[in-house]
Design a protein around this motif. Structure first.
Motif, PDB file in Angstrom:
ATOM      1  N   MET A   1     173.058  96.514  32.265  1.00 43.11           N
ATOM      2  CA  MET A   1     173.666  96.993  33.493  1.00 43.11           C
ATOM      3  C   MET A   1     174.353  98.326  33.219  1.00 43.11           C
ATOM      4  N   MET A   2     174.347  99.147  34.243  1.00 44.39           N
ATOM      5  CA  MET A   2     175.033 100.432  34.140  1.00 44.39           C
ATOM      6  C   MET A   2     175.537 100.830  35.515  1.00 44.39           C
ATOM      7  N   THR A   3     176.482 101.746  35.524  1.00 45.74           N
ATOM      8  CA  THR A   3     176.988 102.238  36.804  1.00 45.74           C
ATOM      9  C   THR A   3     175.944 103.165  37.427  1.00 45.74           C
ATOM     10  N   GLU A   4     176.092 103.395  38.725  1.00 47.43           N
ATOM     11  CA  GLU A   4     175.165 104.301  39.400  1.00 47.43           C
ATOM     12  C   GLU A   4     175.244 105.703  38.814  1.00 47.43           C
ATOM     13  N   SER A   5     176.440 106.158  38.480  1.00 48.07           N
ATOM     14  CA  SER A   5     176.571 107.505  37.921  1.00 48.07           C
ATOM     15  C   SER A   5     175.894 107.598  36.556  1.00 48.07           C
ATOM     16  N   GLU A   6     175.913 106.534  35.757  1.00 52.30           N
ATOM     17  CA  GLU A   6     175.200 106.529  34.480  1.00 52.30           C
ATOM     18  C   GLU A   6     173.692 106.540  34.719  1.00 52.30           C
ATOM     19  N   ALA A   7     173.231 105.742  35.676  1.00 53.03           N
ATOM     20  CA  ALA A   7     171.801 105.652  35.965  1.00 53.03           C
ATOM     21  C   ALA A   7     171.238 107.000  36.403  1.00 53.03           C
ATOM     22  N   LYS A   8     172.009 107.762  37.145  1.00 55.22           N
ATOM     23  CA  LYS A   8     171.530 109.051  37.650  1.00 55.22           C
ATOM     24  C   LYS A   8     171.342 110.090  36.556  1.00 55.22           C
ATOM     25  N   THR A   9     171.752 109.770  35.324  1.00 53.06           N
ATOM     26  CA  THR A   9     171.523 110.678  34.190  1.00 53.06           C
ATOM     27  C   THR A   9     170.298 110.263  33.383  1.00 53.06           C
ATOM     28  N   LYS A  10     169.635 109.177  33.762  1.00 52.92           N
ATOM     29  CA  LYS A  10     168.488 108.657  33.016  1.00 52.92           C
ATOM     30  C   LYS A  10     167.175 109.133  33.633  1.00 52.92           C
ATOM     31  N   TRP A  11     166.190 109.394  32.790  1.00 54.51           N
ATOM     32  CA  TRP A  11     164.880 109.828  33.239  1.00 54.51           C
ATOM     33  C   TRP A  11     164.156 108.681  33.929  1.00 54.51           C
ATOM     34  N   CYS A  12     163.455 108.968  35.007  1.00 58.06           N
ATOM     35  CA  CYS A  12     162.664 107.965  35.724  1.00 58.06           C
ATOM     36  C   CYS A  12     161.181 108.281  35.561  1.00 58.06           C
ATOM     37  N   PRO A  13     160.377 107.332  35.086  1.00 59.23           N
ATOM     38  CA  PRO A  13     158.949 107.602  34.910  1.00 59.23           C
ATOM     39  C   PRO A  13     158.204 107.742  36.235  1.00 59.23           C
ATOM     40  N   PHE A  14     158.824 107.362  37.349  1.00 56.32           N
ATOM     41  CA  PHE A  14     158.162 107.435  38.645  1.00 56.32           C
ATOM     42  C   PHE A  14     158.559 108.670  39.446  1.00 56.32           C
ATOM     43  N   ALA A  15     159.521 109.433  38.973  1.00 51.41           N
ATOM     44  CA  ALA A  15     159.940 110.660  39.674  1.00 51.41           C
ATOM     45  C   ALA A  15     158.826 111.693  39.594  1.00 51.41           C
ATOM     46  N   ARG A  16     158.621 112.436  40.661  1.00 47.33           N
ATOM     47  CA  ARG A  16     157.594 113.468  40.677  1.00 47.33           C
ATOM     48  C   ARG A  16     158.167 114.756  41.248  1.00 47.33           C
ATOM     49  N   ILE A  17     157.804 115.876  40.635  1.00 43.72           N
ATOM     50  CA  ILE A  17     158.265 117.195  41.050  1.00 43.72           C
ATOM     51  C   ILE A  17     157.019 118.047  41.290  1.00 43.72           C
ATOM     52  N   GLY A  18     156.946 118.684  42.426  1.00 49.74           N
ATOM     53  CA  GLY A  18     155.808 119.548  42.716  1.00 49.74           C
ATOM     54  C   GLY A  18     155.966 120.887  42.026  1.00 49.74           C
ATOM     55  N   VAL A  19     154.959 121.299  41.256  1.00 46.76           N
ATOM     56  CA  VAL A  19     154.988 122.590  40.560  1.00 46.76           C
ATOM     57  C   VAL A  19     153.638 123.282  40.731  1.00 46.76           C
ATOM     58  N   LEU A  20     153.643 124.584  40.585  1.00 52.78           N
ATOM     59  CA  LEU A  20     152.405 125.363  40.586  1.00 52.78           C
ATOM     60  C   LEU A  20     151.958 125.596  39.155  1.00 52.78           C
ATOM     61  N   SER A  21     150.649 125.688  38.948  1.00 54.27           N
ATOM     62  CA  SER A  21     150.139 125.995  37.612  1.00 54.27           C
ATOM     63  C   SER A  21     150.573 127.402  37.215  1.00 54.27           C
TER      64      SER A  21
ATOM     65  N   ALA B   1     190.092  94.646  40.083  1.00 53.21           N
ATOM     66  CA  ALA B   1     189.517  95.190  41.322  1.00 53.21           C
ATOM     67  C   ALA B   1     189.832  96.670  41.488  1.00 53.21           C
ATOM     68  N   GLU B   2     190.927  97.127  40.921  1.00 46.03           N
ATOM     69  CA  GLU B   2     191.329  98.525  41.065  1.00 46.03           C
ATOM     70  C   GLU B   2     190.407  99.473  40.305  1.00 46.03           C
ATOM     71  N   THR B   3     189.851  99.021  39.184  1.00 42.12           N
ATOM     72  CA  THR B   3     189.008  99.890  38.358  1.00 42.12           C
ATOM     73  C   THR B   3     187.534  99.515  38.437  1.00 42.12           C
ATOM     74  N   TRP B   4     187.170  98.574  39.283  1.00 42.39           N
ATOM     75  CA  TRP B   4     185.785  98.107  39.374  1.00 42.39           C
ATOM     76  C   TRP B   4     184.869  99.194  39.914  1.00 42.39           C
ATOM     77  N   GLU B   5     183.716  99.331  39.277  1.00 41.37           N
ATOM     78  CA  GLU B   5     182.682 100.263  39.730  1.00 41.37           C
ATOM     79  C   GLU B   5     181.398  99.473  39.924  1.00 41.37           C
ATOM     80  N   PRO B   6     180.642  99.726  40.995  1.00 37.48           N
ATOM     81  CA  PRO B   6     179.384  98.986  41.183  1.00 37.48           C
ATOM     82  C   PRO B   6     178.424  99.244  40.022  1.00 37.48           C
ATOM     83  N   THR B   7     177.731  98.208  39.604  1.00 35.13           N
ATOM     84  CA  THR B   7     176.744  98.332  38.544  1.00 35.13           C
ATOM     85  C   THR B   7     175.407  97.803  39.042  1.00 35.13           C
ATOM     86  N   GLY B   8     174.375  98.044  38.261  1.00 35.62           N
ATOM     87  CA  GLY B   8     173.059  97.552  38.604  1.00 35.62           C
ATOM     88  C   GLY B   8     172.057  97.917  37.533  1.00 35.62           C
TER      89      GLY B   8
END
Length: 84
Positions: A1-21, A68-75
């Motif tokens: 499990m990790m926080t959302e902010s931690e997850a957003k720093t991880k590479w996703c194999p399904f992400a796609r970026i459009g580029v020109l040759s 509860a004061e310091t809780w951060e959502p995880t997933g």
């Protein structure tokens, strides 16, 4: 499990970026490209809760507890299976 902010720093194999040759004749979608500018690097990362595969972690503790004061959502990424 990790926080959302931690997850957003991880590479996703399904992400796609459009580029020109290099000769700018052909467009393609990639998820790793050395030509990305530093400010574009986030485009290949996890979307966390904005992704349909994201699975939420445990619910927050009761509102009157000290934790509860310091809780951060995880997933976690549901495509990779539940973490051990």
């Amino acid at each position: 499990m990790m926080t959302e902010s931690e997850a957003k720093t991880k590479w996703c194999p399904f992400a796609r970026i459009g580029v020109l040759s290099d000769d700018r004749q052909v467009a393609c979608a990639v998820n790793r490209d050395d030509r990305l500018k530093p400010e574009e690097q986030y485009l290949k990362n996890c979307l966390a809760a904005a992704c349909m595969a994201w699975r939420n972690g445990p619910p927050p503790p009761p509102g009157n507890s000290p934790a509860a004061e310091t809780w951060e959502p995880t997933g976690f990424c549901g495509l990779a299976g539940r973490p051990a």
